[in-house]
Design an enzyme around this catalytic site. Structure first.
Site, mmCIF file in Angstrom:
data_model
loop_
_atom_site.group_PDB
_atom_site.id
_atom_site.type_symbol
_atom_site.label_atom_id
_atom_site.label_comp_id
_atom_site.label_asym_id
_atom_site.label_seq_id
_atom_site.Cartn_x
_atom_site.Cartn_y
_atom_site.Cartn_z
ATOM 1 N N HIS A 1 33.424 27.880 -6.319
ATOM 2 C CA HIS A 1 34.283 28.590 -5.362
ATOM 3 C C HIS A 1 35.268 27.600 -4.756
ATOM 4 C CE1 HIS A 1 35.453 31.176 -2.003
ATOM 5 N NE2 HIS A 1 34.952 32.160 -2.714
ATOM 6 N N ASP B 1 29.723 36.854 -7.239
ATOM 7 C CA ASP B 1 29.826 37.591 -8.518
ATOM 8 C C ASP B 1 28.663 37.324 -9.457
ATOM 9 O OD1 ASP B 1 33.146 36.808 -8.000
ATOM 10 O OD2 ASP B 1 32.403 38.873 -8.092
HETATM 11 C C1 SDX Z 1 35.851 35.213 -6.047
HETATM 12 O O1 SDX Z 1 38.816 32.906 -2.868
HETATM 13 C C2 SDX Z 1 37.866 33.718 -2.622
HETATM 14 O O2 SDX Z 1 37.412 33.847 -1.522
HETATM 15 C C3 SDX Z 1 37.412 34.548 -3.815
HETATM 16 C C4 SDX Z 1 36.226 35.455 -3.581
HETATM 17 C C5 SDX Z 1 36.548 36.544 -2.617
HETATM 18 O O3 SDX Z 1 35.616 37.113 -2.035
HETATM 19 O O4 SDX Z 1 37.755 36.942 -2.549
HETATM 20 O O5 SDX Z 1 35.127 34.709 -3.089
HETATM 21 C C6 SDX Z 1 35.803 36.131 -4.882
HETATM 22 O O6 SDX Z 1 36.859 35.165 -6.690
HETATM 23 C C7 SDX Z 1 34.674 34.319 -6.322
HETATM 24 C C8 SDX Z 1 34.935 33.317 -7.501
HETATM 25 C C9 SDX Z 1 34.704 34.080 -8.797
HETATM 26 N N1 SDX Z 1 35.127 33.288 -9.949
HETATM 27 C C10 SDX Z 1 34.246 32.770 -10.818
HETATM 28 O O7 SDX Z 1 33.021 32.838 -10.673
HETATM 29 C C11 SDX Z 1 34.878 32.132 -12.044
HETATM 30 C C12 SDX Z 1 34.215 30.777 -12.321
HETATM 31 N N2 SDX Z 1 34.585 29.881 -11.232
HETATM 32 C C13 SDX Z 1 35.742 29.006 -11.474
HETATM 33 O O8 SDX Z 1 36.737 29.542 -12.254
HETATM 34 C C14 SDX Z 1 36.169 28.268 -10.201
HETATM 35 O O9 SDX Z 1 35.030 27.780 -9.615
HETATM 36 C C15 SDX Z 1 36.985 29.001 -9.165
HETATM 37 C C16 SDX Z 1 38.180 29.672 -9.723
HETATM 38 C C17 SDX Z 1 36.146 30.014 -8.465
HETATM 39 C C18 SDX Z 1 37.434 27.951 -8.125
HETATM 40 O O10 SDX Z 1 38.349 27.155 -8.765
HETATM 41 P P1 SDX Z 1 38.989 25.874 -8.016
HETATM 42 O O11 SDX Z 1 38.698 25.872 -6.578
HETATM 43 O O12 SDX Z 1 40.406 25.784 -8.438
HETATM 44 O O13 SDX Z 1 38.118 24.728 -8.569
HETATM 45 P P2 SDX Z 1 38.507 23.938 -9.856
HETATM 46 O O14 SDX Z 1 38.825 24.895 -10.958
HETATM 47 O O15 SDX Z 1 39.515 22.906 -9.478
HETATM 48 O O16 SDX Z 1 37.104 23.259 -10.198
HETATM 49 C C19 SDX Z 1 36.766 22.008 -9.606
HETATM 50 C C20 SDX Z 1 35.953 21.307 -10.705
HETATM 51 C C21 SDX Z 1 36.701 21.278 -12.040
HETATM 52 O O17 SDX Z 1 36.261 20.114 -12.738
HETATM 53 P P3 SDX Z 1 37.273 18.815 -12.721
HETATM 54 O O18 SDX Z 1 38.606 19.324 -13.248
HETATM 55 O O19 SDX Z 1 37.324 18.386 -11.271
HETATM 56 O O20 SDX Z 1 36.578 17.858 -13.645
HETATM 57 O O21 SDX Z 1 34.752 22.071 -10.932
HETATM 58 C C22 SDX Z 1 34.761 22.557 -12.286
HETATM 59 C C23 SDX Z 1 36.186 22.478 -12.799
HETATM 60 O O22 SDX Z 1 36.202 22.278 -14.195
HETATM 61 N N3 SDX Z 1 34.317 23.962 -12.200
HETATM 62 C C24 SDX Z 1 33.473 24.522 -13.065
HETATM 63 C C25 SDX Z 1 33.308 25.835 -12.585
HETATM 64 N N4 SDX Z 1 34.042 26.021 -11.490
HETATM 65 C C26 SDX Z 1 34.672 24.853 -11.253
HETATM 66 N N5 SDX Z 1 32.869 24.064 -14.174
HETATM 67 C C27 SDX Z 1 32.066 24.949 -14.823
HETATM 68 N N6 SDX Z 1 31.840 26.223 -14.432
HETATM 69 C C28 SDX Z 1 32.445 26.694 -13.306
HETATM 70 N N7 SDX Z 1 32.226 27.945 -12.907
#
Ligand code: SDX
Length: 429
Positions: free
Chosen positions: A305, A363
Site C-alpha cells: 500500500h 483487497d
Molecule cells: C487500494 O490509496 C489507497 O488508499 C488505495 C486503497 C483505497 O482504499 O482507496 O487502499 C485501495 O488500492 C489498495 C491497494 C490495492 N492494490 C494492490 O493490492 C496491488 C498490489 N500492490 C502494488 O501494486 C502496490 O503495493 C501499490 C500500488 C498498492 C502501492 O504502490 P506504491 O506505493 O507505488 O509502491 P511501489 O510500487 O513503489 O512499491 C514499493 C516497492 C517496489 O519495490 P522497489 O521498486 O522499491 O524494489 O515494493 C514493491 C515494489 O516492487 N512492491 C511489491 C508489491 N507492492 C509493492 N512487490 C510485490 N508485490 C506487491 N504487491
C-alpha cells in the site's frame, strides 16, 4: 497553526509557510514557490504531496490507523451500519436516532433509477465487464437529473449526493442481473440498504427471496470498510474532475474509471484470480519468488500500500468477516482461504516483504468473502465502487465548499525537444 521554513534556491533564501494539521504530518505551502523561484516541485505519484486540506478521513500508515471524521474504522464497523457511516462522512457527525431515520428514509426513496436507464443495458454485450457498464450508466445519470447538477446550489449538491448513494446499488445489481440474463429486480422500500442490494442481486421473480441477515450484516460492514480512504487515486480523480465544475455524476463516473485499475480497486478481482492461479499452498513459493523478481512484472495482488507500512486495519476486519461468512454458509475448508492464509503467513515472514513493509491490504481477503456470497469476480470492484461513492461524494462536496478551491492544473518537468522549425515531407529524406 503555522510557522515558516526557509528553502535556499540559487543562493536565495525563500520563506515558505508551514501549516500544521490537527493530527499527522505538517505541510510546507509551496503554492507561491514558482512565483518566488521560477521552479516547480517534482513528485510523480504524489508520494510527498498534499493535494488539499480535508477534515474527512485520516490515515496513519505507520501505525495502521484509519479514522472517519475521527472515529476508528473498527469501532464504526463493529457498532454502526453503512448508512450511518454515510451520514458521518457527509455531515461530519454521527446522526441522532431521528437524523438517522430521516437519512435512511431519504436514501431509500432515491433508490429507483429512471426506467429509461434500462435501455442502456441492452446496448452492452452480456459479457461486458460490469465496471464498463457502471462507468457508462453513472455518467449517463447526468442526462436524467438536470435538477441536481448546478453545483453552486448546496440543495442540488445534497440531492445529487443522495441520488448517487441511493442509486449505485440499483445500477450495480442491474449490471449483475444483465450479465446473467435475469430480469432486473426493483428496490424494496421496506428493506435496509444492504439487504435491498442483496435482494436486487439474488432474487428471481419465480419465488420469494429471504435475505440472510448474517450475510447482509457482513456485506454492510464491508461497505463501511470501503467507504472512504483520504486522497487515494480515485478520490483524487473525482476531486480533479470536480475542480473544473463538472457535474457530480460525471465526476463519480471518472472515479469509477480510475478505481477499476488492478493497482487500485481492481486489486480485489486480481487478488482472487491470483489465489485461483496459485491453487494450492505448495505453489506459494513459486509466486513469492516471482513477486520478488525485478524482471517479473508480477506483484502479489492484495499486498502492499502507498500509505500503510503496517497491517491495513481494514484487512484485519475483512479477514474476520471472511471467517464469519464462510462459517454462516457452512463452507468448512475453502481452498482459496487456505492459500490466502498460508500466503499471508509466508509473506509476512519473508525478508523482502518485511524490508519493503508489504502487508495484506483490504483487497486481499475481500474477494474470498464476496465469491462465497455468490458474486462473480467481475463484480468485486463494482461493490468497491458502490461503497466508495459516499467517500467520493463527501470529498467532492468538501472541495466545492472550500473557498480557496481552484481548478487543479499540475505542471511538469519538460524533457522533450527544444523549439525547432517545421520540415516539409520533401526535406525529411
Ligand atoms: C487500494 O490509496 C489507497 O488508499 C488505495 C486503497 C483505497 O482504499 O482507496 O487502499 C485501495 O488500492 C489498495 C491497494 C490495492 N492494490 C494492490 O493490492 C496491488 C498490489 N500492490 C502494488 O501494486 C502496490 O503495493 C501499490 C500500488 C498498492 C502501492 O504502490 P506504491 O506505493 O507505488 O509502491 P511501489 O510500487 O513503489 O512499491 C514499493 C516497492 C517496489 O519495490 P522497489 O521498486 O522499491 O524494489 O515494493 C514493491 C515494489 O516492487 N512492491 C511489491 C508489491 N507492492 C509493492 N512487490 C510485490 N508485490 C506487491 N504487491
Amino acid at each position: 497553526m503555522s510557522s515558516n521554513t526557509t528553502l535556499t534556491v540559487d543562493n536565495k533564501a525563500v520563506e515558505l509557510a508551514v501549516k500544521e494539521g490537527a493530527i499527522g504530518p505538517s505541510v510546507i505551502d509551496i503554492s507561491k514557490l514558482y512565483a518566488q523561484t521560477g521552479m516547480f516541485t517534482y513528485d510523480p505519484g504524489f508520494t510527498s504531496t498534499a493535494s488539499c486540506e480535508s477534515k474527512i478521513t485520516y490515515i496513519d500508515g505507520d501505525k495502521g490507523v484509519l479514522l472517519y471524521r475521527g472515529y476508528p474504522i473498527d469501532q464504526l464497523a463493529e457498532h454502526g451500519d453503512f448508512l450511518e457511516t454515510c451520514y458521518l462522512l457527509l455531515y461530519g457527525e454521527l446522526p441522532t436516532a431521528a437524523q438517522k431515520a430521516d437519512f435512511d428514509y431519504r436514501v431509500t426513496r432515491h433508490t429507483m433509477v429512471h426506467d429509461q436507464m434500462n435501455r442502456f443495458f441492452t446496448g452492452f454485450r452480456r459479457d461486458a465487464h460490469p465496471m464498463a457498464i457502471m462507468v457508462a450508466c453513472v455518467g449517463a445519470l447526468s442526462a436524467f437529473y438536470h435538477d441536481s447538477t448546478d453545483i453552486s446550489d448546496p440543495q442540488q449538491r445534497m440531492i445529487a449526493s443522495m441520488r448517487m448513494i441511493a442509486k449505485m446499488p440499483t445500477l450495480a445489481a442491474m449490471a449483475y442481473k444483465y450479465s446473467i440474463g435475469q430480469p432486473f429486480v426493483y428496490p424494496q422500500n421496506d428493506l435496509d440498504y444492504t439487504s435491498n442490494f442483496l435482494r436486487m442481486c439474488f432474487a428471481v421473480p419465480c419465488e420469494d427471496y429471504k435475505v440472510n441477515p448474517v450475510l447482509a450484516r457482513a456485506l454492510d460492514r464491508i461497505f463501511i470498510l470501503h467507504a472512504d480512504h483520504e486522497q487515494n487515486a480515485s478520490t483524487s480523480t473525482v476531486r480533479l474532475a470536480g475542480s473544473s465544475g463538472a457535474n457530480p455524476f460525471a465526476c463519480i463516473a471518472a472515479g469509477i474509471a480510475c478505481l477499476w485499475g488492478p493497482a487500485h480497486g481492481g486489486a480485489n478481482e486480481a487478488a482472487l484470480k491470483m489465489l485461483e492461479e496459485i491453487g494450492t499452498p505448495d505453489r506459494i513459493p513459486e509466486f513469492i519468488a516471482r513477486a520478488k523478481d525485478k524482471n517479473d512484472p508480477f506483484r502479489l495482488m492484495g499486498f502492499g500500500h502507498r500509505v500503510y507500512k503496517n497491517y491495513d486495519p481494514r484487512a484485519r476486519i475483512m479477514q474476520k468477516t471472511t471467517h464469519e461468512v464462510l462459517s454462516e454458509l457452512g463452507i468448512k475448508d475453502d481452498p482459496l482461504l487456505d492459500v490466502a492464509m498460508e500466503l499471508e503467513q509466508i509473506a509476512l515472514k519473508d525478508e523482502y516483504f518485511i524490508e519493503k513493509k508489504l502487508y495484506p491490504n483490504i483487497d486481499f481477503y475481500s474477494g474470498i468473502t464476496l465469491k462465497a456470497m455468490g458474486f462473480p469476480t467481475s463484480m468485486f470492484t463494482v461493490l468497491f465502487a458502490l461503497a466508495r461513492t459516499v467517500g467520493w461524494i463527501a470529498q467532492w462536496s468538501e472541495m466545492i465548499e472550500d473557498p480557496s478551491q481552484r481548478i487543479g492544473r499540475p505542471r511538469q518537468l519538460y524533457t522533450g525537444p527544444a523549439e525547432r522549425d517545421y520540415v516539409t515531407v520533401a526535406q525529411r529524406g
